[in-house]
Design an enzyme around this catalytic site. Structure first.
Site, PDB file in Angstrom:
ATOM      1  N   ARG A 110       0.798  -1.228   0.000  1.00  0.00           N
ATOM      2  CA  ARG A 110       0.000   0.000   0.000  1.00  0.00           C
ATOM      3  C   ARG A 110       0.833   1.283   0.000  1.00  0.00           C
ATOM      4  O   ARG A 110       1.898   1.322   0.616  1.00  0.00           O
ATOM      5  CB  ARG A 110      -0.915   0.010   1.238  1.00  0.00           C
ATOM      6  N   HIS A 135      -0.728  -2.443  -4.583  1.00  0.00           N
ATOM      7  CA  HIS A 135      -0.107  -3.305  -5.592  1.00  0.00           C
ATOM      8  C   HIS A 135      -0.039  -2.667  -6.988  1.00  0.00           C
ATOM      9  O   HIS A 135      -0.381  -3.294  -7.990  1.00  0.00           O
ATOM     10  CB  HIS A 135      -0.850  -4.639  -5.660  1.00  0.00           C
ATOM     11  N   HIS A 210       3.139 -12.734  -5.315  1.00  0.00           N
ATOM     12  CA  HIS A 210       1.924 -12.816  -4.507  1.00  0.00           C
ATOM     13  C   HIS A 210       1.295 -14.215  -4.540  1.00  0.00           C
ATOM     14  O   HIS A 210       0.065 -14.357  -4.612  1.00  0.00           O
ATOM     15  CB  HIS A 210       0.926 -11.765  -4.974  1.00  0.00           C
ATOM     16  N   ASP A 282      -2.252  -9.620   8.405  1.00  0.00           N
ATOM     17  CA  ASP A 282      -2.055  -8.919   7.137  1.00  0.00           C
ATOM     18  C   ASP A 282      -1.083  -7.775   7.432  1.00  0.00           C
ATOM     19  O   ASP A 282      -1.425  -6.609   7.346  1.00  0.00           O
ATOM     20  CB  ASP A 282      -3.394  -8.405   6.589  1.00  0.00           C
ATOM     21  N   GLU A 347       4.882 -12.534   1.377  1.00  0.00           N
ATOM     22  CA  GLU A 347       5.397 -11.643   0.334  1.00  0.00           C
ATOM     23  C   GLU A 347       6.659 -10.952   0.833  1.00  0.00           C
ATOM     24  O   GLU A 347       6.594 -10.071   1.686  1.00  0.00           O
ATOM     25  CB  GLU A 347       4.348 -10.587  -0.012  1.00  0.00           C
TER      26      GLU A 347
HETATM   27  C1  GLA Z   1      -2.085  -8.101  -0.001  1.00  0.00           C
HETATM   28  C2  GLA Z   1      -2.666  -7.212   1.033  1.00  0.00           C
HETATM   29  C3  GLA Z   1      -3.981  -7.757   1.485  1.00  0.00           C
HETATM   30  C4  GLA Z   1      -4.904  -8.014   0.319  1.00  0.00           C
HETATM   31  C5  GLA Z   1      -4.234  -8.912  -0.658  1.00  0.00           C
HETATM   32  C6  GLA Z   1      -5.041  -9.111  -1.892  1.00  0.00           C
HETATM   33  O1  GLA Z   1      -1.376  -9.106   0.478  1.00  0.00           O
HETATM   34  O2  GLA Z   1      -1.810  -6.988   2.112  1.00  0.00           O
HETATM   35  O3  GLA Z   1      -4.576  -6.841   2.361  1.00  0.00           O
HETATM   36  O4  GLA Z   1      -5.223  -6.801  -0.301  1.00  0.00           O
HETATM   37  O5  GLA Z   1      -2.992  -8.407  -1.041  1.00  0.00           O
HETATM   38  O6  GLA Z   1      -6.365  -9.440  -1.614  1.00  0.00           O
END
Ligand code: GLA
Length: 384
Positions: A110, A135, A210, A282, A347
């Site tokens: 982000r 992304h 990803h 996340d 990731e």
């Molecule tokens: C990333 C983000 C998540 C989500 C995924 C796709 O990993 O950190 O919050 O947006 O991509 O769904």
């Protein structure tokens, strides 16, 4: 096709079925890389490359999004199974999937408010994740057709290099960026993913893969029983929009401490403000490194059911562990549906929103410099 040729095909198919059923260890094939068509997008051909190593481990990579479509590795019985979420045809990818297996860029993760300032100039990006840019924006590198080049095989590996040239101003980013992702499938059962990029003007760059892993080989099973280790003493806590607050917080006494192995599900429902904000995990972990940029183990994932293990090594400073919280049974209508927490992403990347955090390791690439990062996925088995 005449009848004799038809019988020949039956024999070949029969042999292929027999080989597929054989435990991997009894096979001694050469490594290979094979190109086929995977369909068309934007009036262009999308190719699918099948990389196979001497033990039968197979990675299928397509030129759309430079994405890993499938990754087949043996379980403890030697049976091959696909350990990433993906589809057998191009259509669902074009209809929109959440970055399955793709190379994400120009900026993975982000950027707050879809906005950053560089050399006094303000840059505006697409807001494709609430108020943020996620992304790479509306049409990031995951939604572009890359140019593929099969590299000469070495004695111990096959390799595919994908190139994407992102025009200056594309998705709001400055400078023409030439990005390369090389997938190198090695006979020592490691898949190296190498990233390189150069630019014509200063720009932030953050490239990541990803893939959603499910080591069971069965995408219908939850990943909550997978056991995870992350070599990180700190993580970057987030606000309600999943933007780092800037703090590097100790994982001590939190559900974010994966320095010793923990089942993913063991603490995911615990009362924790950060887990609540992330709808689960996340977050970005700040990897413990001997030196910045050093290749080091970032994470180890294992699944007791299949016996499979996955060790991830990287030169990158961060690891976004995403527990598949937004998987919700969609995209539907394409055969397979992927439910809540049936895949997890690890990731390796720079920290989210780095262009707006001068204290984070820099993601700025200038003309004359070469962005260079490397992540290795090492496939193994738990001891019996
Ligand atoms: C990333 C983000 C998540 C989500 C995924 C796709 O990993 O950190 O919050 O947006 O991509 O769904």
């Amino acid at each position: 096709m005449d009848a004799t040729a038809g019988r020949g095909w039956v024999a070949i198919l029969g042999l292929a079925t027999l080989l597929a059923a054989l435990p991997v260890a009894t096979r001694a094939a050469d490594h290979s890389i094979i190109e086929t068509s995977f369909g068309r997008a934007e009036g262009r051909e999308v190719e699918l490359y099948t990389l196979t190593n001497r033990h039968g481990i197979e990675a299928r990579i397509m030129t759309y999004g430079a994405a890993i479509v499938s990754l087949r590795t043996p379980d403890r019985e030697g049976r091959l199974g696909n350990i990433v979420l993906g589809f057998d045809s191009l259509a669902p990818y074009l209809a929109g999937v959440p970055y399955f297996g793709a190379a994400v860029g120009r900026y993975a993760n982000r950027i707050a408010g879809g906005h950053f300032i560089l050399a006094g100039k303000s840059y505006e990006l697409a807001h494709n994740d609430g108020p943020n840019s996620l992304h790479g924006g509306a049409r990031g590198f995951d939604k572009r057709i890359w140019q593929a080049q099969v590299l000469p095989s070495s004695a111990t590996a096959v390799a595919l290099r994908l190139t994407y040239r992102s025009a200056a101003g594309e998705e709001g980013y400055p400078g023409e960026l030439t990005a390369h992702v090389t997938y190198r499938l090695q006979d020592d059962d490691r898949l190296a993913i190498e990233y390189q990029a150069t630019t014509s003007a200063p720009t932030p760059v953050n490239l990541a893969n990803h893939a959603y892993f499910n080591l069971s080989g069965d995408p219908h099973l939850s990943i909550l029983n997978h056991v995870l280790t992350i070599r990180a003493s700190r993580f970057t806590p987030v606000d309600a929009h999943l933007i780092p607050t800037g703090e590097l917080r100790s994982v001590d006494n939190t559900a974010f401490d994966f320095r010793a192995p923990h089942a993913i599900g063991s603490r995911i429902e615990s009362q924790d403000e950060q887990l609540r904000l992330g709808h689960g995990y996340d977050h970005n972990w700040v990897l413990d490194k001997p030196l910045p940029g050093a290749m080091a183990v970032a994470a180890v994932l294992s699944d007791a059911l299949s016996g499979r293990t996955l060790q991830i090594e990287t030169t990158q400073p961060g690891l976004q562990f995403y527990s598949g919280n937004f998987l919700d049974g969609k995209p539907a209508g394409h055969g397979t549906v992927f439910d809540f927490r049936t895949g997890l992403c690890l990731e390796t990347q720079h920290f989210p929103d780095s262009p707006n955090h001068p204290g984070f390791p820099s993601t700025l690439l200038r003309p004359g410099e070469t962005y260079s990062e490397r992540t290795v996925l090492a496939f193994g088995l738990q001891p019996r």
